[in-house]
Design a protein around this motif. Structure first.
Motif, PDB file in Angstrom:
ATOM      1  N   HIS A  42      53.257  65.167  50.246  1.00  0.00           N
ATOM      2  CA  HIS A  42      53.187  64.829  51.417  1.00  0.00           C
ATOM      3  C   HIS A  42      52.778  63.354  51.890  1.00  0.00           C
ATOM      4  O   HIS A  42      53.336  62.687  52.678  1.00  0.00           O
ATOM      5  CB  HIS A  42      52.177  65.797  51.852  1.00  0.00           C
ATOM      6  CG  HIS A  42      51.803  65.491  53.372  1.00  0.00           C
ATOM      7  ND1 HIS A  42      52.411  65.747  54.492  1.00  0.00           N
ATOM      8  CD2 HIS A  42      50.518  65.111  53.826  1.00  0.00           C
ATOM      9  CE1 HIS A  42      51.799  65.496  55.426  1.00  0.00           C
ATOM     10  NE2 HIS A  42      50.625  65.107  55.219  1.00  0.00           N
ATOM     11  N   GLN A  43      51.724  62.708  51.276  1.00  0.00           N
ATOM     12  CA  GLN A  43      51.447  61.508  51.246  1.00  0.00           C
ATOM     13  C   GLN A  43      52.161  60.364  50.760  1.00  0.00           C
ATOM     14  O   GLN A  43      52.343  59.419  51.324  1.00  0.00           O
ATOM     15  CB  GLN A  43      49.748  61.568  50.812  1.00  0.00           C
ATOM     16  CG  GLN A  43      48.802  62.446  51.688  1.00  0.00           C
ATOM     17  CD  GLN A  43      47.576  62.069  51.183  1.00  0.00           C
ATOM     18  OE1 GLN A  43      46.931  61.389  50.268  1.00  0.00           O
ATOM     19  NE2 GLN A  43      46.447  62.900  51.790  1.00  0.00           N
ATOM     20  N   ARG A  44      52.570  60.752  49.627  1.00  0.00           N
ATOM     21  CA  ARG A  44      53.388  59.624  48.758  1.00  0.00           C
ATOM     22  C   ARG A  44      54.671  59.523  49.348  1.00  0.00           C
ATOM     23  O   ARG A  44      55.448  58.478  49.339  1.00  0.00           O
ATOM     24  CB  ARG A  44      53.079  59.657  47.467  1.00  0.00           C
ATOM     25  CG  ARG A  44      53.719  58.426  46.693  1.00  0.00           C
ATOM     26  CD  ARG A  44      53.317  58.274  45.130  1.00  0.00           C
ATOM     27  NE  ARG A  44      53.994  57.368  44.642  1.00  0.00           N
ATOM     28  CZ  ARG A  44      53.214  56.211  44.268  1.00  0.00           C
ATOM     29  NH1 ARG A  44      52.068  56.240  44.684  1.00  0.00           N
ATOM     30  NH2 ARG A  44      53.683  55.300  43.622  1.00  0.00           N
ATOM     31  N   LEU A  45      55.314  60.622  49.342  1.00  0.00           N
ATOM     32  CA  LEU A  45      56.784  60.908  49.658  1.00  0.00           C
ATOM     33  C   LEU A  45      57.159  61.382  50.946  1.00  0.00           C
ATOM     34  O   LEU A  45      58.415  61.514  51.300  1.00  0.00           O
ATOM     35  CB  LEU A  45      57.488  61.733  48.699  1.00  0.00           C
ATOM     36  CG  LEU A  45      57.196  61.531  47.192  1.00  0.00           C
ATOM     37  CD1 LEU A  45      57.740  62.791  46.090  1.00  0.00           C
ATOM     38  CD2 LEU A  45      58.035  60.272  46.653  1.00  0.00           C
ATOM     39  N   GLY A  46      56.227  61.438  51.836  1.00  0.00           N
ATOM     40  CA  GLY A  46      56.611  61.852  53.192  1.00  0.00           C
ATOM     41  C   GLY A  46      57.035  63.171  53.660  1.00  0.00           C
ATOM     42  O   GLY A  46      57.574  63.196  54.752  1.00  0.00           O
ATOM     43  N   LEU A  47      57.148  64.024  52.792  1.00  0.00           N
ATOM     44  CA  LEU A  47      57.674  65.426  53.110  1.00  0.00           C
ATOM     45  C   LEU A  47      56.540  66.149  54.202  1.00  0.00           C
ATOM     46  O   LEU A  47      55.158  65.999  53.914  1.00  0.00           O
ATOM     47  CB  LEU A  47      57.848  66.402  51.941  1.00  0.00           C
ATOM     48  CG  LEU A  47      58.766  65.794  51.073  1.00  0.00           C
ATOM     49  CD1 LEU A  47      58.939  66.999  49.980  1.00  0.00           C
ATOM     50  CD2 LEU A  47      60.276  65.874  51.757  1.00  0.00           C
ATOM     51  N   GLY A  48      57.014  66.805  55.194  1.00  0.00           N
ATOM     52  CA  GLY A  48      56.133  67.670  56.060  1.00  0.00           C
ATOM     53  C   GLY A  48      55.215  68.736  55.449  1.00  0.00           C
ATOM     54  O   GLY A  48      55.979  69.224  54.339  1.00  0.00           O
ATOM     55  N   LEU A  49      54.301  69.036  55.873  1.00  0.00           N
ATOM     56  CA  LEU A  49      53.455  70.050  55.484  1.00  0.00           C
ATOM     57  C   LEU A  49      54.181  71.366  55.325  1.00  0.00           C
ATOM     58  O   LEU A  49      54.070  72.191  54.079  1.00  0.00           O
ATOM     59  CB  LEU A  49      52.125  70.187  56.104  1.00  0.00           C
ATOM     60  CG  LEU A  49      51.381  69.141  56.000  1.00  0.00           C
ATOM     61  CD1 LEU A  49      49.966  69.371  56.898  1.00  0.00           C
ATOM     62  CD2 LEU A  49      50.855  69.042  54.439  1.00  0.00           C
ATOM     63  N   GLY A  50      55.048  71.712  56.275  1.00  0.00           N
ATOM     64  CA  GLY A  50      55.664  72.966  56.296  1.00  0.00           C
ATOM     65  C   GLY A  50      56.750  73.044  54.889  1.00  0.00           C
ATOM     66  O   GLY A  50      56.927  73.866  54.594  1.00  0.00           O
ATOM     67  N   THR A  51      57.434  71.789  54.677  1.00  0.00           N
ATOM     68  CA  THR A  51      58.558  71.673  53.894  1.00  0.00           C
ATOM     69  C   THR A  51      57.668  71.648  52.306  1.00  0.00           C
ATOM     70  O   THR A  51      58.180  72.421  51.397  1.00  0.00           O
ATOM     71  CB  THR A  51      59.140  70.293  53.876  1.00  0.00           C
ATOM     72  OG1 THR A  51      59.701  70.408  55.130  1.00  0.00           O
ATOM     73  CG2 THR A  51      60.224  70.430  52.766  1.00  0.00           C
ATOM     74  N   VAL A  52      56.449  70.900  52.284  1.00  0.00           N
ATOM     75  CA  VAL A  52      55.662  71.276  51.067  1.00  0.00           C
ATOM     76  C   VAL A  52      55.193  72.427  50.930  1.00  0.00           C
ATOM     77  O   VAL A  52      55.451  73.233  49.742  1.00  0.00           O
ATOM     78  CB  VAL A  52      54.619  70.265  51.296  1.00  0.00           C
ATOM     79  CG1 VAL A  52      53.361  70.463  49.839  1.00  0.00           C
ATOM     80  CG2 VAL A  52      55.053  68.648  51.296  1.00  0.00           C
ATOM     81  N   GLY A  53      54.846  73.335  51.749  1.00  0.00           N
ATOM     82  CA  GLY A  53      54.528  74.426  51.610  1.00  0.00           C
ATOM     83  C   GLY A  53      55.491  75.714  51.054  1.00  0.00           C
ATOM     84  O   GLY A  53      55.417  76.379  49.976  1.00  0.00           O
ATOM     85  N   MET A  54      56.665  75.370  51.481  1.00  0.00           N
ATOM     86  CA  MET A  54      57.874  76.048  51.426  1.00  0.00           C
ATOM     87  C   MET A  54      58.407  75.598  49.629  1.00  0.00           C
ATOM     88  O   MET A  54      58.563  76.564  48.967  1.00  0.00           O
ATOM     89  CB  MET A  54      58.872  75.960  52.404  1.00  0.00           C
ATOM     90  CG  MET A  54      60.313  76.963  51.775  1.00  0.00           C
ATOM     91  SD  MET A  54      60.086  78.399  51.846  1.00  0.00           S
ATOM     92  CE  MET A  54      59.484  78.872  53.535  1.00  0.00           C
TER      93      MET A  54
END
Length: 416
Positions: A42-54
């Motif tokens: 999320h913080q370093r690569l910029g993925l959204g939290l929804g995407t990270v959770g999935m």
């Protein structure tokens, strides 16, 4: 030659000692990275939290459910070759993380490689430990294996904390080297020992009857494992959300560390006692402790949360070890297949807990008291094992009264 136990079997052989040490190093390396994946993605690569959770949910499901594939693979290429394959995949995964820190696609690929390697490794690891061991030695070997894994879980995150934010590529490089060295050590292991002759004879003659006798002592270990993980993961997932506002982040960290250390110490000490319990008694102790732990946690405050963590630890120690021992005792399948099924059961329980827990916690917040969440978990820990036991009993009797019971029922009906 290993030292001999009081029962006459070897306590720990050289290969088993190496595998226990490797279990610690593997978990240490894995948990130096995996707890921080949400932050990195999320913080370093910029993925959204929804995407990270999935991504994390699917990776966890792969890591657990892939244990079934491990059982099949060991039947084809053997335990040592399966462990080597798993470590090669995990080493490749950590290596891909190095360039992956500049590419979200590579980072996700690396995470799934690591998850696939973990899915293949653990069932083969446990099976190698117990394959040539006398049945009396299996509880202690599995308990010490659990201690090795939990020690790595406890030490991995703090060991990686200085590097994970500022120098993650250095961390991933170190973990890659660690896994490569551990894999090289596995290449020197001998083939898994054959089952002891006494056990083999028992398996061919009286063990089938013994397994049937054990089968009548409670519900299937697969179902109990799923339920055990289901109840436990509420505590694992939601304690931080509940405890930090009421105490502090430092206290919460101390609770996690204390829980891991208590688990590592108590499981080997209690292994023989747990093995001697009937399955029904183990369920009563285990689920009763978890229910008491969540009830204590509901009170809030330092002492209650600390006591809740200790009670949850007791429930985890009893149920997780007894479930594996019972699954081995009831099955004629190779140990790797049994452990693969147990991993699948754990994955299903964790998935169900995640799906239900968010809704429960949100409902408790909407009602104005998150303590209701822990009360709801406590009630589940008390009621669901009873329902599972009743369902298993009904299935064994085919949903009908025994023959004698039917005769008595007919007599009562004719008199009426």
């Amino acid at each position: 030659m290993g030292r001999r136990s009081r029962s006459g079997g070897r306590r720990v052989t050289g290969p088993q000692a190496f595998l226990l040490a490797a279990s610690f190093l593997i978990t240490l390396g894995s948990f130096a990275v995996l707890p921080y994946m949400s932050v990195l993605l999320h913080q370093r690569l910029g993925l959204g939290l929804g995407t990270v959770g999935m991504v994390l949910a699917v990776a966890s499901l792969v890591q657990f459910s892939g244990g079934v594939a491990a059982g099949a693979l060991t039947g084809r290429i053997g335990l040592r070759a399966t462990m080597l394959t798993a470590l090669a995949v995990r080493t490749a995964g950590f290596a891909v993380f190095v360039p992956g820190m500049t590419s979200p696609v590579l980072a996700v690929v690396a995470l799934f490689l690591v998850s696939c390697g973990a899915a293949l490794y653990l069932p083969a690891n446990k099976a190698y430990l117990v394959e040539g061991a006398a049945e009396a030695d299996r509880p202690r070997l599995l308990a010490v294996s659990g201690t090795a894994f939990n020690a790595g879980i406890a030490l991995g995150p703090p060991a990686a904390a200085p590097l994970i934010v500022g120098s993650p590529t250095v961390l991933f490089s170190c973990v890659t080297v660690l896994f490569a060295l551990v894999g090289a050590g596995h290449a020197l292991l001998p083939a898994a020992a054959a089952r002891p002759e006494a056990d083999a004879v028992g398996a061919d003659t009286g063990a089938a009857g013994g397994r049937q006798a054990r089968h009548d002592c409670g519900p299937p270990p697969f179902a109990v494992t799923a339920l055990s993980v289901y109840v436990f993961m509420f505590f694992q997932h939601y304690l931080a959300l509940y405890a930090v506002p009421r105490t502090s982040a430092v206290f919460y960290g101390a609770v996690l560390t204390g829980h891991a250390c208590l688990l590592a110490v108590t499981q080997p000490l209690l292994a023989r006692w747990i093995a001697a319990l009937t399955y029904r008694d183990a369920m009563k102790v285990g689920f009763g402790s978890m229910a008491a732990g969540t009830a204590a946690t509901a009170h809030g405050g330092y002492a209650a949360i600390g006591a809740g963590a200790a009670l949850m630890c007791l429930g985890e120690v009893v149920l997780f070890l007894k479930n594996d021992l019972e699954a081995l005792a009831r099955s004629s399948s190779p140990p790797a297949v049994v452990f693969g099924r147990q991993r699948l059961a754990a994955g299903l329980g964790a998935f169900a807990s995640g799906a239900v827990g968010g809704q429960l916690y949100a409902g408790a917040e909407a009602a104005g008291s998150t303590r209701l969440f822990w009360i709801a978990v406590c009630l589940q820990g008390l009621v669901l094992p009873l329902l599972l036991t009743a369902a298993a009993r009904r299935r064994r009797t085919g949903g009908h009264l025994p023959r004698a019971g039917r005769r008595q029922e007919r007599k009562r009906s004719s008199r009426g």
